[in-house]
Design a protein around this motif. Structure first.
Motif, PDB file in Angstrom:
ATOM      1  N   LYS A 106      -4.864  18.464   1.677  1.00  0.00           N
ATOM      2  CA  LYS A 106      -4.973  17.201   2.614  1.00  0.00           C
ATOM      3  C   LYS A 106      -4.020  17.768   3.812  1.00  0.00           C
ATOM      4  CE  LYS A 106      -3.838  12.381   2.996  1.00  0.00           C
ATOM      5  NZ  LYS A 106      -3.365  11.126   2.402  1.00  0.00           N
ATOM      6  N   ILE A 107      -2.681  18.482   3.482  1.00  0.00           N
ATOM      7  CA  ILE A 107      -1.992  18.668   4.237  1.00  0.00           C
ATOM      8  C   ILE A 107      -2.462  19.838   5.478  1.00  0.00           C
ATOM      9  CG2 ILE A 107       0.266  19.907   4.426  1.00  0.00           C
ATOM     10  CD1 ILE A 107       1.279  18.233   2.079  1.00  0.00           C
ATOM     11  N   PRO A 149      -4.632  21.562  11.764  1.00  0.00           N
ATOM     12  CA  PRO A 149      -5.045  22.051  12.841  1.00  0.00           C
ATOM     13  C   PRO A 149      -5.027  21.123  13.803  1.00  0.00           C
ATOM     14  CG  PRO A 149      -6.532  22.874  11.089  1.00  0.00           C
ATOM     15  CD  PRO A 149      -5.512  21.823  10.508  1.00  0.00           C
ATOM     16  N   ASN A 150      -4.887  19.800  13.681  1.00  0.00           N
ATOM     17  CA  ASN A 150      -5.028  18.674  14.565  1.00  0.00           C
ATOM     18  C   ASN A 150      -3.715  18.154  14.911  1.00  0.00           C
ATOM     19  OD1 ASN A 150      -7.832  18.335  14.831  1.00  0.00           O
ATOM     20  ND2 ASN A 150      -7.954  17.273  12.940  1.00  0.00           N
ATOM     21  N   GLY A 151      -2.714  19.088  14.302  1.00  0.00           N
ATOM     22  CA  GLY A 151      -1.233  18.678  14.502  1.00  0.00           C
ATOM     23  C   GLY A 151      -0.782  17.635  13.736  1.00  0.00           C
ATOM     24  N   LYS A 152      -1.170  17.218  12.571  1.00  0.00           N
ATOM     25  CA  LYS A 152      -0.965  15.877  11.940  1.00  0.00           C
ATOM     26  C   LYS A 152      -0.134  16.400  10.680  1.00  0.00           C
ATOM     27  CE  LYS A 152      -5.132  13.208  13.496  1.00  0.00           C
ATOM     28  NZ  LYS A 152      -6.400  12.552  12.932  1.00  0.00           N
ATOM     29  N   SER A 153       0.094  17.504  10.503  1.00  0.00           N
ATOM     30  CA  SER A 153       1.033  17.943   9.331  1.00  0.00           C
ATOM     31  C   SER A 153       2.421  18.195   9.886  1.00  0.00           C
ATOM     32  CB  SER A 153       0.375  19.142   8.715  1.00  0.00           C
ATOM     33  OG  SER A 153      -0.677  18.596   7.985  1.00  0.00           O
ATOM     34  N   THR A 195       3.245  29.807  11.539  1.00  0.00           N
ATOM     35  CA  THR A 195       3.282  28.265  11.043  1.00  0.00           C
ATOM     36  C   THR A 195       3.106  28.055   9.662  1.00  0.00           C
ATOM     37  OG1 THR A 195       0.871  28.144  11.542  1.00  0.00           O
ATOM     38  CG2 THR A 195       2.284  28.048  13.668  1.00  0.00           C
ATOM     39  N   GLY A 196       3.157  26.768   9.267  1.00  0.00           N
ATOM     40  CA  GLY A 196       2.740  26.385   7.893  1.00  0.00           C
ATOM     41  C   GLY A 196       1.282  26.491   7.577  1.00  0.00           C
ATOM     42  N   TYR A 197       0.694  26.261   8.642  1.00  0.00           N
ATOM     43  CA  TYR A 197      -0.837  26.444   8.337  1.00  0.00           C
ATOM     44  C   TYR A 197      -1.106  27.823   8.023  1.00  0.00           C
ATOM     45  CZ  TYR A 197      -5.692  26.345   9.157  1.00  0.00           C
ATOM     46  OH  TYR A 197      -7.317  26.201   9.238  1.00  0.00           O
ATOM     47  N   GLY A 198      -0.851  28.569   9.210  1.00  0.00           N
ATOM     48  CA  GLY A 198      -1.026  30.056   9.007  1.00  0.00           C
ATOM     49  C   GLY A 198      -0.403  30.779   7.835  1.00  0.00           C
ATOM     50  N   PHE A 199       0.535  30.411   7.518  1.00  0.00           N
ATOM     51  CA  PHE A 199       0.825  31.125   6.072  1.00  0.00           C
ATOM     52  C   PHE A 199       0.313  30.630   5.046  1.00  0.00           C
ATOM     53  CE2 PHE A 199       3.548  31.384   2.268  1.00  0.00           C
ATOM     54  CZ  PHE A 199       3.991  32.600   2.268  1.00  0.00           C
TER      55      PHE A 199
END
Length: 322
Positions: free
Chosen positions: A292-293, A298-302, A260-264
């Motif tokens: 911020k992004i 983690p809360n699914g807001k990005s 995912t974007g967060y994971g990367f």
């Protein structure tokens, strides 16, 4: 610095026992011991440091090899230069080889703590000869040129993104590099160090290519090395050591197990994750737009659009040269 081309008929990748086939993207020629422990998780997880037993397991679908040849294969990302040559030249091996596109990026980290002026960092981006770097990493079976950090399969990837265009032939844009040097107050160039881990077959070739390319605009680089056992933990993984050693550029690579974007991005770009040792945010990037992004993800807001924005911001900061 490169994407690995997808859809090759002749594919060459050893698969890790965990089952994740990572993209062999920017400069992903893993036939090199210096990258045996490059990063493959969203929390700075190093194969060798955190799960050596897992890293030691290899699942090969490459036909019949003897034990010595199998040992030449990378357990996690690619095969060694000797084995790669055998695969490419032997039809029996080649037909069973694999070269998939996975979420992995090879890059140069350009350190703001050592090169604080963004235009000086941009000059490095423009002057790099990515065409030669592809060859240094083993040619097009090892990767293709990347214009941004986010690899295919990860949110925010754009095949057309290329903030620092290196020309139609990808040999660099000398005029733009020189213009950036003028803006940073160093029209005749400057000197810095390039770090990489040893032992390595490939990294010295990559260094030589980068050295030649940057010299065209007056940027003089010398090499500084560290054993792979400490390279990521206390050499470039220590913000203090980066400054003390004067490391302006460091070779590295990253791939997220969680695609995912967060994971990367989180471990290599979130300012909250900067630590004194074992740091995977090598440039100590602490950009509020990026933070911020990542904090909202983690809360699914990005969204995918947010991660596209994040990639653009990272490139504007000129700290990761893919």
């Amino acid at each position: 610095m490169l994407d690995q081309a997808a859809g090759h008929t002749d594919r060459m990748q050893a698969r890790r026992a965990g089952g994740d086939d990572r993209e062999v993207r920017a400069l992903e020629a893993e036939h090199d011991r210096d990258v045996a422990r490059d990063h493959v998780d969203d929390r700075g997880w190093h194969e060798e440091r955190r799960d050596p037993a897992r890293a030691a397991l290899v699942e090969l679908g490459l036909g019949v090899f003897d034990q010595r040849q199998a040992a030449d294969a990378r357990a996690d990302l690619d095969v060694g230069t000797t084995l790669k040559s055998k695969i490419l030249t032997n039809p029996k091996f080649k037909v069973n080889a694999d070269n998939p596109t996975t979420a992995f990026t090879r890059y140069m980290t350009v350190m703001p703590s050592v090169i604080p002026n963004v235009y000086c960092r941009q000059a490095i981006f423009y002057a790099a000869n990515k065409a030669e770097l592809v060859q240094a990493f083993g040619g097009t079976t090892s990767g293709v040129v990347a214009g941004s950090m986010t690899p295919p399969t990860i949110a925010g990837h754009s095949a057309s993104a290329n903030m620092y265009d290196s020309g139609k032939d990808n040999t660099g844009d000398i005029a733009k590099a020189k213009a950036a040097l003028v803006k940073c107050g160093q029209p005749d160039g400057f000197a810095t160090k390039v770090a990489y881990s040893t032992p390595s077959q490939i990294a010295p070739k990559v260094f030589a290519s980068l050295q030649t390319a940057l010299a065209r605009v007056g940027i003089k680089v010398t090499e500084t090395t560290s054993a792979s056992s400490s390279y990521y933990s206390t050499f470039i993984g220590s913000p203090t050591n980066i400054v003390n050693q004067g490391i302006g550029i460091a070779m590295a690579a990253w791939g997220a197990d969680f695609p995912t974007g967060y994971g990367f991005w989180n471990s290599i770009a979130n300012g909250a994750d900067i630590v004194p040792t074992g740091n995977t945010n090598y440039p100590s990037l602490n950009d509020p737009v990026i933070n911020k992004i990542l904090d909202a993800a983690p809360n699914g807001k990005s969204t995918d659009a947010d991660f596209r924005k994040l990639d653009d911001q990272v490139m504007k900061d000129a700290v990761y040269l893919p």
